[in-house]
Write a protein that holds these residues in place. Sequence first.
Motif, PDB file in Angstrom:
ATOM      1  N   GLN A 122       0.772  -1.079   0.121  1.00 54.73           N
ATOM      2  CA  GLN A 122       0.269  -0.062   0.084  1.00 54.73           C
ATOM      3  C   GLN A 122       0.560   1.214  -0.109  1.00 54.73           C
ATOM      4  OE1 GLN A 122      -3.098   0.194  -0.620  1.00 54.73           O
ATOM      5  NE2 GLN A 122      -3.666  -2.090  -0.387  1.00 54.73           N
ATOM      6  N   THR A 123       2.137   1.070  -0.328  1.00 57.48           N
ATOM      7  CA  THR A 123       2.883   2.362  -0.222  1.00 57.48           C
ATOM      8  C   THR A 123       3.690   2.589  -1.541  1.00 57.48           C
ATOM      9  OG1 THR A 123       4.949   1.358   0.707  1.00 57.48           O
ATOM     10  CG2 THR A 123       3.331   2.265   2.172  1.00 57.48           C
ATOM     11  N   GLU A 124       3.918   3.935  -1.893  1.00 61.28           N
ATOM     12  CA  GLU A 124       4.925   4.290  -2.955  1.00 61.28           C
ATOM     13  C   GLU A 124       5.819   5.287  -2.366  1.00 61.28           C
ATOM     14  OE1 GLU A 124       2.416   5.501  -6.101  1.00 61.28           O
ATOM     15  OE2 GLU A 124       1.931   7.409  -5.188  1.00 61.28           O
ATOM     16  N   ILE A 125       7.266   5.143  -2.918  1.00 63.84           N
ATOM     17  CA  ILE A 125       8.109   6.227  -2.230  1.00 63.84           C
ATOM     18  C   ILE A 125       8.283   7.524  -2.958  1.00 63.84           C
ATOM     19  CG2 ILE A 125      10.684   6.498  -1.775  1.00 63.84           C
ATOM     20  CD1 ILE A 125      10.523   3.317  -1.133  1.00 63.84           C
ATOM     21  N   SER A 126       7.874   8.554  -2.735  1.00 63.50           N
ATOM     22  CA  SER A 126       7.815   9.823  -3.511  1.00 63.50           C
ATOM     23  C   SER A 126       9.307  10.334  -3.668  1.00 63.50           C
ATOM     24  CB  SER A 126       7.047  10.647  -2.842  1.00 63.50           C
ATOM     25  OG  SER A 126       7.016  12.048  -3.838  1.00 63.50           O
ATOM     26  N   PHE A 127       9.845  10.519  -2.482  1.00 64.26           N
ATOM     27  CA  PHE A 127      11.400  10.691  -2.377  1.00 64.26           C
ATOM     28  C   PHE A 127      12.208  10.468  -1.302  1.00 64.26           C
ATOM     29  CE2 PHE A 127       9.219  14.147  -0.032  1.00 64.26           C
ATOM     30  CZ  PHE A 127      10.013  14.348   1.014  1.00 64.26           C
ATOM     31  N   VAL A 128      13.303  10.317  -1.495  1.00 58.85           N
ATOM     32  CA  VAL A 128      14.440   9.912  -0.267  1.00 58.85           C
ATOM     33  C   VAL A 128      15.548  11.263  -0.107  1.00 58.85           C
ATOM     34  CG1 VAL A 128      16.005   8.236   0.687  1.00 58.85           C
ATOM     35  CG2 VAL A 128      14.006   7.662  -0.764  1.00 58.85           C
ATOM     36  N   HIS A 129      15.393  11.811   0.851  1.00 52.79           N
ATOM     37  CA  HIS A 129      16.155  13.049   0.980  1.00 52.79           C
ATOM     38  C   HIS A 129      17.387  12.798   1.679  1.00 52.79           C
ATOM     39  CE1 HIS A 129      17.402  16.789   3.001  1.00 52.79           C
ATOM     40  NE2 HIS A 129      16.978  17.385   1.819  1.00 52.79           N
ATOM     41  N   SER A 130      18.636  13.225   1.212  1.00 52.65           N
ATOM     42  CA  SER A 130      19.898  13.189   1.859  1.00 52.65           C
ATOM     43  C   SER A 130      20.896  14.330   1.422  1.00 52.65           C
ATOM     44  CB  SER A 130      20.557  11.828   1.496  1.00 52.65           C
ATOM     45  OG  SER A 130      21.873  11.875   1.979  1.00 52.65           O
ATOM     46  N   LYS A 131      21.125  15.345   2.195  1.00 50.61           N
ATOM     47  CA  LYS A 131      22.206  16.348   1.791  1.00 50.61           C
ATOM     48  C   LYS A 131      23.437  15.684   1.407  1.00 50.61           C
ATOM     49  CE  LYS A 131      20.164  19.794   4.949  1.00 50.61           C
ATOM     50  NZ  LYS A 131      20.430  20.566   6.266  1.00 50.61           N
ATOM     51  N   SER A 132      24.155  14.699   1.958  1.00 50.58           N
ATOM     52  CA  SER A 132      25.341  14.292   1.549  1.00 50.58           C
ATOM     53  C   SER A 132      25.431  13.394   0.326  1.00 50.58           C
ATOM     54  CB  SER A 132      25.950  13.393   2.824  1.00 50.58           C
ATOM     55  OG  SER A 132      25.169  12.432   3.118  1.00 50.58           O
TER      56      SER A 132
ATOM     57  N   LEU B 288      12.564  18.944  -0.866  1.00 53.88           N
ATOM     58  CA  LEU B 288      11.516  18.486  -0.084  1.00 53.88           C
ATOM     59  C   LEU B 288      10.173  18.604  -0.849  1.00 53.88           C
ATOM     60  CD1 LEU B 288      12.155  19.556   3.448  1.00 53.88           C
ATOM     61  CD2 LEU B 288      12.544  17.329   2.612  1.00 53.88           C
ATOM     62  N   SER B 289       9.256  17.771  -0.897  1.00 54.51           N
ATOM     63  CA  SER B 289       7.901  17.967  -1.579  1.00 54.51           C
ATOM     64  C   SER B 289       6.904  17.639  -0.352  1.00 54.51           C
ATOM     65  CB  SER B 289       7.735  16.833  -2.441  1.00 54.51           C
ATOM     66  OG  SER B 289       6.434  17.043  -3.042  1.00 54.51           O
ATOM     67  N   TYR B 290       5.836  18.130  -0.272  1.00 56.11           N
ATOM     68  CA  TYR B 290       4.791  17.970   0.841  1.00 56.11           C
ATOM     69  C   TYR B 290       3.530  17.270   0.007  1.00 56.11           C
ATOM     70  CZ  TYR B 290       7.877  19.827   3.894  1.00 56.11           C
ATOM     71  OH  TYR B 290       8.913  20.312   4.866  1.00 56.11           O
ATOM     72  N   ASP B 291       3.736  16.985  -1.300  1.00 57.03           N
ATOM     73  CA  ASP B 291       2.889  16.533  -1.916  1.00 57.03           C
ATOM     74  C   ASP B 291       2.641  14.751  -1.610  1.00 57.03           C
ATOM     75  OD1 ASP B 291       0.548  16.128  -3.519  1.00 57.03           O
ATOM     76  OD2 ASP B 291       1.691  15.858  -5.248  1.00 57.03           O
ATOM     77  N   ILE B 292       2.770  14.622  -0.312  1.00 62.45           N
ATOM     78  CA  ILE B 292       2.602  13.028   0.284  1.00 62.45           C
ATOM     79  C   ILE B 292       1.868  12.867   1.163  1.00 62.45           C
ATOM     80  CG2 ILE B 292       5.146  12.775  -0.365  1.00 62.45           C
ATOM     81  CD1 ILE B 292       6.065  13.613   2.307  1.00 62.45           C
ATOM     82  N   ASP B 293       1.743  11.733   2.005  1.00 58.08           N
ATOM     83  CA  ASP B 293       0.789  11.453   2.733  1.00 58.08           C
ATOM     84  C   ASP B 293       1.517  11.252   4.121  1.00 58.08           C
ATOM     85  OD1 ASP B 293      -1.655  11.064   1.066  1.00 58.08           O
ATOM     86  OD2 ASP B 293      -0.582   9.393   0.264  1.00 58.08           O
ATOM     87  N   VAL B 294       2.723  10.858   3.873  1.00 56.36           N
ATOM     88  CA  VAL B 294       3.600  10.499   5.491  1.00 56.36           C
ATOM     89  C   VAL B 294       4.869  10.770   5.181  1.00 56.36           C
ATOM     90  CG1 VAL B 294       3.809   7.909   4.760  1.00 56.36           C
ATOM     91  CG2 VAL B 294       3.962   8.791   7.376  1.00 56.36           C
ATOM     92  N   LEU B 295       5.451  11.515   6.018  1.00 57.17           N
ATOM     93  CA  LEU B 295       7.162  11.773   6.109  1.00 57.17           C
ATOM     94  C   LEU B 295       7.734  11.060   7.306  1.00 57.17           C
ATOM     95  CD1 LEU B 295       9.203  13.692   4.864  1.00 57.17           C
ATOM     96  CD2 LEU B 295       8.643  15.372   6.758  1.00 57.17           C
ATOM     97  N   PHE B 296       8.717  10.478   7.044  1.00 59.93           N
ATOM     98  CA  PHE B 296       9.379   9.453   8.091  1.00 59.93           C
ATOM     99  C   PHE B 296      10.747  10.512   8.088  1.00 59.93           C
ATOM    100  CE2 PHE B 296       6.860   6.042   6.205  1.00 59.93           C
ATOM    101  CZ  PHE B 296       6.729   5.415   7.372  1.00 59.93           C
ATOM    102  N   LEU B 297      11.128  10.691   9.411  1.00 58.48           N
ATOM    103  CA  LEU B 297      12.129  11.516   9.750  1.00 58.48           C
ATOM    104  C   LEU B 297      13.294  10.420  10.387  1.00 58.48           C
ATOM    105  CD1 LEU B 297      10.948  14.641  11.632  1.00 58.48           C
ATOM    106  CD2 LEU B 297      11.438  14.227   9.292  1.00 58.48           C
ATOM    107  N   CYS B 298      14.408   9.900   9.409  1.00 58.39           N
ATOM    108  CA  CYS B 298      15.428   9.255   9.813  1.00 58.39           C
ATOM    109  C   CYS B 298      16.706   9.866  10.334  1.00 58.39           C
ATOM    110  CB  CYS B 298      15.729   7.932   8.672  1.00 58.39           C
ATOM    111  SG  CYS B 298      14.089   7.166   8.480  1.00 58.39           S
ATOM    112  N   VAL B 299      16.610  11.264  10.473  1.00 55.38           N
ATOM    113  CA  VAL B 299      17.786  11.931  11.059  1.00 55.38           C
ATOM    114  C   VAL B 299      18.155  11.429  12.444  1.00 55.38           C
ATOM    115  CG1 VAL B 299      17.101  13.933   9.447  1.00 55.38           C
ATOM    116  CG2 VAL B 299      16.432  13.764  11.872  1.00 55.38           C
ATOM    117  N   GLY B 300      19.508  12.020  12.678  1.00 56.07           N
ATOM    118  CA  GLY B 300      20.066  11.897  13.977  1.00 56.07           C
ATOM    119  C   GLY B 300      19.335  12.559  15.122  1.00 56.07           C
TER     120      GLY B 300
END
Length: 323
Positions: A28-38, A63-75
């Motif tokens: 039931q998911t599709e990945i819109s974007f994966v953010h990484s500065k490095s 970043l795009s907020y045309d999404i349903d859920v945002l996961f924060l995997c930062v430190g």
Amino acid sequence: MEKISVGIVGGAGYTAGELLRLLIHHPQTEISFVHSKSNTGNPISDVHTDLLGDLELTFTDSLSYDIDVLFLCVGHGEAKVFWNENEVPAKVKVIDLSQDFRLDAEGNDFVYGLPELNKHKIKEANHIANPGCFATCLQLGVLPLAYAGWLKDDVHVNAITGSTGAGQKPSATSHFSWRNNNVSVYKAFEHQHLKEINQSIYGLQPDFDAKLMFLPMRGDFTRGIYASLYTKIEQPFEAIKTLYNTFYADAPFVHVSESNPHLKQIVNTNKGIIYLQQYEDTLLIISMIDNLLKGASGQAVHNMNLMFGLEETTGLALKASFF
């Protein structure tokens, strides 16, 4: 049902890698974007090399907020910075895997995302603070006793974790040559996860006035947490076993074992396994989880499923790496 559109911030670390492995097979998911500065512009499979052939996306710095859920995997500490610098629309649900929003505080509307404790709150939440790995493992071991008001004495804890618990950034104690054939204690009695554990215990048993005496240990393996807890107990053993089985009756990932378990039973799964044993007036509790799944990314997907009204086990039927 339309697929849930997912964004990930902090996409290069261990928890993001585990999250991607789960989401690409989630129906039931599709990945819109994966953010990484490095790693901006690099193929995701260059960092998470096991995803070669499974995921064709590249890392982005936008970043795009045309999404349903945002996961924060930062430190740890970085999630609050992100939250203060970015206005995430109310329509976007947020699941934070850092420790930044786990503790109750004025203005903090993040729900503590331990499904075995807060399932109904999670279903109604917009923002989730995913629990820590040690915190999850230890809470699964003691929360039934707190729920019944049966914690009356200090709880002594010895728990050993795999090297992935230290994160992807290399350090002296995660280097193979140091870690191999080695074991050590760190942050004795002062581990940061104690705060969220105590918060949950006091929420269930406000009169708890003893301590968790916690000895965290680094193990010579990559993933998994094996915790042994013991405390004085007044109740008969059969009543204790009934309590645990009743408490976890509606928890699809937590299993109370009749036989003494071993770590390989939970590695690469979203399971928590509990084992109980009584010696005179002392109760021994064994609690085990995979630190990257039930202790991090698997639990985050579980929370997402609850937030979007899906069957809570969706995308989490994983096979243990037994051999």
